[in-house]
Design an enzyme around this catalytic site. Structure first.
Site, short mmCIF file in Angstrom:
data_model
loop_
_atom_site.label_atom_id
_atom_site.label_comp_id
_atom_site.label_asym_id
_atom_site.label_seq_id
_atom_site.Cartn_x
_atom_site.Cartn_y
_atom_site.Cartn_z
N CYS A 5 3.38 -10.96 -2.48
CA CYS A 5 3.13 -10.64 -1.08
C CYS A 5 3.72 -10.08 -0.45
O CYS A 5 4.77 -10.14 -1.00
CB CYS A 5 2.72 -12.53 -0.92
SG CYS A 5 1.77 -13.89 -2.22
N GLY A 31 -0.69 -7.74 -0.41
CA GLY A 31 -1.91 -8.07 0.05
C GLY A 31 -2.71 -8.33 0.72
O GLY A 31 -2.73 -8.30 1.73
N ASN A 105 6.66 -14.97 -1.26
CA ASN A 105 6.55 -14.08 -2.30
C ASN A 105 7.34 -14.31 -4.40
O ASN A 105 8.18 -14.62 -3.17
CB ASN A 105 7.08 -12.51 -1.63
CG ASN A 105 7.25 -11.82 -2.63
OD1 ASN A 105 7.72 -10.81 -2.17
ND2 ASN A 105 6.06 -11.71 -3.57
N GLY A 106 6.25 -14.33 -4.82
CA GLY A 106 6.77 -14.88 -5.84
C GLY A 106 6.08 -15.82 -6.91
O GLY A 106 5.07 -16.09 -6.27
N CYS A 240 12.65 -7.08 -9.89
CA CYS A 240 11.04 -6.62 -10.68
C CYS A 240 11.17 -4.83 -10.10
O CYS A 240 11.32 -4.18 -9.72
CB CYS A 240 9.93 -6.55 -9.89
SG CYS A 240 9.11 -6.78 -10.46
N TYR A 246 4.96 0.75 -8.68
CA TYR A 246 3.81 0.54 -8.32
C TYR A 246 4.28 -0.37 -7.63
O TYR A 246 2.96 0.37 -6.11
CB TYR A 246 2.41 -0.61 -9.13
CG TYR A 246 1.72 -1.01 -9.01
CD1 TYR A 246 0.65 0.59 -8.81
CD2 TYR A 246 1.26 -1.95 -8.49
CE1 TYR A 246 -0.44 -0.33 -7.69
CE2 TYR A 246 0.40 -2.59 -8.30
CZ TYR A 246 -0.58 -1.50 -7.39
OH TYR A 246 -1.86 -1.90 -7.52
P1 AMP Z 1 -6.49 0.43 -15.61
O1 AMP Z 1 -6.97 1.61 -16.19
O2 AMP Z 1 -7.32 -0.77 -15.63
O3 AMP Z 1 -5.29 0.03 -16.52
O4 AMP Z 1 -4.82 0.41 -14.48
C1 AMP Z 1 -4.22 1.18 -14.34
C2 AMP Z 1 -4.36 1.04 -12.86
O5 AMP Z 1 -3.67 -0.39 -12.35
C3 AMP Z 1 -3.11 1.94 -12.20
O6 AMP Z 1 -3.89 2.95 -11.31
C4 AMP Z 1 -2.33 1.03 -11.11
O7 AMP Z 1 -1.74 1.94 -10.52
C5 AMP Z 1 -3.10 -0.09 -11.23
N1 AMP Z 1 -1.75 -1.37 -11.20
C6 AMP Z 1 -0.85 -1.63 -11.79
N2 AMP Z 1 -0.07 -2.92 -11.69
C7 AMP Z 1 -1.48 -3.38 -11.01
C8 AMP Z 1 -1.81 -4.81 -10.12
N3 AMP Z 1 -0.42 -5.48 -11.16
N4 AMP Z 1 -2.79 -5.27 -9.12
C9 AMP Z 1 -3.75 -4.19 -9.62
N5 AMP Z 1 -3.41 -2.73 -10.26
C10 AMP Z 1 -2.37 -2.79 -10.11
#
Ligand code: AMP
Length: 465
Positions: A5, A31, A105-106, A240, A246
């Site tokens: 968050c 978020g 957050n966490g 983390c 990301y």
């Molecule tokens: P997928 O191909 O369905 O595995 O989606 C991969 C994409 O999800 C990548 O572009 C990542 O940037 C994104 N991603 C990675 N971790 C998360 C997360 N925790 N929540 C939402 N999107 C994510």
């Protein structure tokens, strides 16, 4: 269950709520499910919360109602099943006539256990959030110990990941768990002190970055200034790594380093580990941009924009109609045919989770005219779920938990696939021994309670158990 968050808090400013609104705006990427602000004028607390994006939740009238010189805010990450107003934050309780608000957050990993004990002792919970146990512990100890000592005692009892902001009538407290899983930074705007999850929130309001809240530190801000306390004897720091890969915004400083710079280094290292004969390097926008730049610079293959992103669809795309849901990736991303036609493409993204989106993107590029698609990922295969604040699916849904890299390549229909090694990843951050990499290697720095695992696996919540 509480996922990653965005937090923002400010003490000592006549426009505390307005600045918190702006801070939350800068932290929207952390978020999108709900947003909220609690402010105080030193006597009374005021609250406004709602579902959706910051600009949907707050209007002029709402901001005017949030009077006072101190405020904390919260953006909640999207989850499944718990999208209800009762679970929005900050949580506000009234205790002996004083409002106490909390933003978290966490994820706490012993919340279910603590909650059961508290309920047996007569506590009545209002939400299904893990955060609420902190409130109950805090109020339980406040009468005998006073607020500050009570909070220190409460935080000794909870385990897991927490960056917290607590607002009382006359102070704001920021705390980070002893492992330092989630970020929290301190800034200053003229005479006002500020807390935020990331420094991009300071940039927006013209505040100066001062320092991080240290892992295991509790920082109290009130009219006397700023004071630091230690929560518990120090523990191994496991920040983390996914914040860098990301989650955080590239223009932020996280754990003392520029997120964009780290991502660019990841791309360079990726190019070194997985070189490729290709005509262009393109990112999956926006998450792959910095790493793709690094890959292109190191490989000397030209960087290009091969996909355009529609920014008006958020990270949480909820559509009642299946056929529209199936088009989600197409609605979000469109290939630029003129750039892709006949080209051997290196496609760079930050991670593969389920693999479903990536497969569709690779297909889009081929339909757009790419002759070859070489997929490069600026992190190692994600094989294990996160219990510390990133919303990952259950383990069986993580494609790398049950497929080899070769099998994933086949499944995604890529011409080649290369993931960054764990060693390569860690070589790109400053304090490599201070990171949690459990999503890649399953080495969790805290033992996760079986009940918590069950909650994660079933995506159930305390109330439904
Ligand atoms: P997928 O191909 O369905 O595995 O989606 C991969 C994409 O999800 C990548 O572009 C990542 O940037 C994104 N991603 C990675 N971790 C998360 C997360 N925790 N929540 C939402 N999107 C994510």
């Amino acid at each position: 269950m509480q996922e990653d968050c965005g937090l923002f808090g400010i003490y000592g400013h006549p426009k505390a709520a307005e600045l918190t609104y702006l801070g939350l705006y800068a932290l929207q990427h952390r978020g999108q499910e709900s947003a909220g602000i609690v402010s105080s004028d030193g006597v009374n607390a005021f609250i406004h919360r709602g579902m959706g994006l910051v600009n949907k939740v707050f209007n002029e009238e709402a901001l005017h109602s949030l009077v006072g010189h101190l405020a904390i805010g919260h953006n909640r990450y999207s989850t499944t099943g718990t999208s209800i107003i009762a679970n929005t934050q900050p949580l506000l309780v009234n205790f002996f006539g004083e409002g106490i608000a909390i933003s978290h957050n966490g994820n706490l990993i012993n919340a279910a256990e603590l909650r059961e004990k508290l309920e047996l002792g007569g506590s009545i919970f209002q939400t299904s959030m893990d955060t609420e146990v902190i409130v109950h512990l805090l109020t339980k100890f406040t009468k005998s110990l006073g607020k500050r000592k009570a909070l220190l005692k409460a935080l000794k009892k909870v385990k897991g990941a927490y960056s917290l902001l607590i607002l009382t009538n006359d102070e704001i407290i920021g705390a980070r768990d002893p492992h330092g899983f989630r970020p929290l930074v301190i800034g200053k705007l003229n005479k006002s002190f500020i807390f935020a999850s990331e420094t991009c929130a300071f940039d927006l309001i013209g505040a100066k970055y001062i320092r991080e809240v240290k892992p295991g530190e509790m920082v109290v801000i009130n009219k006397e200034g700023i004071k630091s306390f230690s929560l518990t004897p120090s523990k191994a720091i496991t920040q983390c790594i996914f914040e860098h890969i990301y989650f955080a915004r590239p223009d932020s400083l996280v754990f003392g380093e520029s997120v964009h710079r780290v991502r660019e280094k990841l791309g360079r290292r990726l190019s070194y580990e997985h070189p490729c004969k290709a005509d262009i390097v393109i990112p999956v926008p926006d998450s792959g941009v910095s790493a793709a730049l690094g890959y292109a610079r190191k490989s000397k293959i030209p960087f290009a924009i091969g996909l355009t992103r529609n920014h008006y669809i958020g990270r949480t795309f909820i559509q009642p109609l299946q056929f529209i849901r199936d088009m989600e990736v197409k609605i979000k991303l469109n290939p630029i045919k003129d750039v892709l036609k006949g080209k051997r493409v290196v496609l760079v993204d930050d991670s593969i989770v389920r693999g479903t989106t990536s497969k569709k993107i690779i297909r889009l590029l081929r339909e757009g005219g790419a002759s070859e698609v070489h997929f490069r990922i600026s992190s190692p295969p994600i094989k294990f779920p996160c219990f510390f604040g990133i919303d990952t699916p259950v383990q069986r849904e993580l494609i790398a938990s049950s497929h080899t890299v070769e099998e994933i390549k086949e499944e995604l229909e890529a011409d080649s696939l290369g993931y960054l090694s764990l060693e390569g990843l860690l070589s790109c951050v400053k304090n490599k021994e201070k990171y949690c990499t459990a999503c890649f290697n399953g080495k969790y720095s805290l033992k996760v309670h079986p009940q918590t695992k069950y909650i994660f696996e079933t995506k159930k919540h305390f109330r439904e158990l």
